[in-house]
Design an enzyme around this catalytic site. Structure first.
Site, PDB file in Angstrom:
ATOM      1  N   ASP A 164      -5.907  -0.402  -2.028  1.00  0.00           N
ATOM      2  CA  ASP A 164      -6.755  -1.171  -2.938  1.00  0.00           C
ATOM      3  C   ASP A 164      -8.052  -1.638  -2.299  1.00  0.00           C
ATOM      4  O   ASP A 164      -8.202  -1.653  -1.078  1.00  0.00           O
ATOM      5  CB  ASP A 164      -5.995  -2.417  -3.410  1.00  0.00           C
ATOM      6  CG  ASP A 164      -5.896  -3.472  -2.296  1.00  0.00           C
ATOM      7  OD1 ASP A 164      -5.553  -3.104  -1.154  1.00  0.00           O
ATOM      8  OD2 ASP A 164      -6.189  -4.647  -2.574  1.00  0.00           O
ATOM      9  N   LYS A 190      -7.005   6.319  11.057  1.00  0.00           N
ATOM     10  CA  LYS A 190      -8.406   6.329  11.500  1.00  0.00           C
ATOM     11  C   LYS A 190      -8.371   6.365  13.028  1.00  0.00           C
ATOM     12  O   LYS A 190      -8.304   5.309  13.679  1.00  0.00           O
ATOM     13  CB  LYS A 190      -9.124   5.057  11.009  1.00  0.00           C
ATOM     14  CG  LYS A 190      -9.239   4.970   9.488  1.00  0.00           C
ATOM     15  CD  LYS A 190      -9.997   3.716   9.053  1.00  0.00           C
ATOM     16  CE  LYS A 190      -9.976   3.551   7.545  1.00  0.00           C
ATOM     17  NZ  LYS A 190     -10.521   2.242   7.104  1.00  0.00           N
ATOM     18  N   ASP A 237       0.763   3.330   4.533  1.00  0.00           N
ATOM     19  CA  ASP A 237      -0.268   4.066   3.799  1.00  0.00           C
ATOM     20  C   ASP A 237      -1.389   4.488   4.752  1.00  0.00           C
ATOM     21  O   ASP A 237      -1.787   5.642   4.790  1.00  0.00           O
ATOM     22  CB  ASP A 237      -0.828   3.223   2.636  1.00  0.00           C
ATOM     23  CG  ASP A 237      -1.257   1.809   3.068  1.00  0.00           C
ATOM     24  OD1 ASP A 237      -0.956   1.390   4.205  1.00  0.00           O
ATOM     25  OD2 ASP A 237      -1.898   1.118   2.256  1.00  0.00           O
ATOM     26  N   PHE A 287     -14.045   3.297   4.412  1.00  0.00           N
ATOM     27  CA  PHE A 287     -13.085   2.564   3.561  1.00  0.00           C
ATOM     28  C   PHE A 287     -12.675   3.424   2.379  1.00  0.00           C
ATOM     29  O   PHE A 287     -13.518   3.915   1.630  1.00  0.00           O
ATOM     30  CB  PHE A 287     -13.699   1.248   3.081  1.00  0.00           C
ATOM     31  CG  PHE A 287     -12.690   0.392   2.377  1.00  0.00           C
ATOM     32  CD1 PHE A 287     -11.806  -0.410   3.098  1.00  0.00           C
ATOM     33  CD2 PHE A 287     -12.570   0.421   0.993  1.00  0.00           C
ATOM     34  CE1 PHE A 287     -10.836  -1.169   2.449  1.00  0.00           C
ATOM     35  CE2 PHE A 287     -11.603  -0.334   0.335  1.00  0.00           C
ATOM     36  CZ  PHE A 287     -10.741  -1.128   1.062  1.00  0.00           C
ATOM     37  N   GLY A 334       0.765  -1.248   0.000  1.00  0.00           N
ATOM     38  CA  GLY A 334       0.000   0.000   0.000  1.00  0.00           C
ATOM     39  C   GLY A 334       0.790   1.290   0.000  1.00  0.00           C
ATOM     40  O   GLY A 334       0.291   2.319  -0.456  1.00  0.00           O
ATOM     41  N   ARG A 372      -5.169   0.649  -6.797  1.00  0.00           N
ATOM     42  CA  ARG A 372      -3.904   1.190  -6.288  1.00  0.00           C
ATOM     43  C   ARG A 372      -3.318   2.273  -7.201  1.00  0.00           C
ATOM     44  O   ARG A 372      -2.565   3.121  -6.754  1.00  0.00           O
ATOM     45  CB  ARG A 372      -2.862   0.067  -6.158  1.00  0.00           C
ATOM     46  CG  ARG A 372      -3.190  -0.975  -5.105  1.00  0.00           C
ATOM     47  CD  ARG A 372      -1.956  -1.804  -4.791  1.00  0.00           C
ATOM     48  NE  ARG A 372      -2.262  -3.026  -4.064  1.00  0.00           N
ATOM     49  CZ  ARG A 372      -2.395  -3.112  -2.745  1.00  0.00           C
ATOM     50  NH1 ARG A 372      -2.271  -2.041  -2.004  1.00  0.00           N
ATOM     51  NH2 ARG A 372      -2.660  -4.267  -2.159  1.00  0.00           N
ATOM     52  N   ASP A 425      -5.239   1.548  10.627  1.00  0.00           N
ATOM     53  CA  ASP A 425      -6.644   1.320  10.974  1.00  0.00           C
ATOM     54  C   ASP A 425      -6.655   0.868  12.440  1.00  0.00           C
ATOM     55  O   ASP A 425      -6.548   1.692  13.345  1.00  0.00           O
ATOM     56  CB  ASP A 425      -7.138   0.249   9.984  1.00  0.00           C
ATOM     57  CG  ASP A 425      -8.629   0.067   9.962  1.00  0.00           C
ATOM     58  OD1 ASP A 425      -9.158  -0.486  10.930  1.00  0.00           O
ATOM     59  OD2 ASP A 425      -9.272   0.462   8.977  1.00  0.00           O
TER      60      ASP A 425
END
Ligand code: IMP
Length: 176
Positions: A160, A132, A101, A153, A46, A166, A104
């Site tokens: 991706d 997040k 990237d 999301f 990512g 991506r 979460d």
């Protein structure tokens, strides 16, 4: 609007906003690393696009390498073991900057940091383009954050949805 597999995404973060966030991270790291040559460790897949732009915005000496977190089953009793693949550099006395990237829950980050702590790196710092904050539940300090986003999301700019998206040069969000 953008259809990827079975889902519909809409534009969320523009190229300009992304490049401002990337530049601001690069400047902060450069200030903190005035007297050293940091080793950036991009977490694949990512972070490849973020890494590319981050390094272009980073104007003083630095090195880059890429890692991937893999896990393999050792024995039934010892269970899954995490492993960093791609790490060929000697980290002794290095300032290492992990480049993610998006963070979460922080589960991935926690495993990577635990493995890097076993090396002789002088310092391990974390840079992420997206965070997040309402989902992140670890105690690990995130040193450099580009943009905080709600628990939605996103895809594009390296991230991706099931393998696709991506290559998009801006960030899209899943439509509710
Ligand atoms: P964590 O381990 O829960 O922090 O998740 C981190 C990884 O999950 C990231 O490196 C991404 O690969 C993926 N991920 C988490 N949130 C998103 C998202 O909104 N879009 C795309 N990938 C995501």
């Amino acid at each position: 609007m953008l259809q990827i597999h079975d889902k519909v995404f809409e534009p969320y973060i523009t190229k300009q906003k992304l490049s401002n966030a990337v530049e601001s991270i690069a400047n902060k790291i450069a200030l903190d690393c005035k007297n050293e040559t940091p080793l950036f460790l991009g977490v694949l897949n990512g972070s490849f696009m973020f890494c590319s732009d981050l390094l272009k915005a980073y104007k003083t000496p630095c090195e880059i390498s890429f890692i991937k977190l893999a896990s393999y089953q050792q024995t039934k009793s010892t269970g899954k073991v995490n492993q960093l693949i791609g790490l060929n550099e000697d980290l002794t006395n290095r300032t290492v900057i992990v480049v993610e990237d998006i963070i979460d829950t922080g589960n991935t980050l926690e495993k990577i940091v635990a493995l890097l702590k076993q090396t002789s790196a002088k310092e391990v710092k974390i840079a992420t383009l997206f965070l997040k904050p309402t989902v992140y539940n670890k105690d690990i300090k995130i040193d450099y954050t580009g943009l905080e986003i709600p628990n939605r999301f996103i895809l594009g700019y390296g991230m991706d949805y099931d393998g696709l998206g991506r290559n998009l040069d801006e960030v899209y969000v899943l439509k509710d």
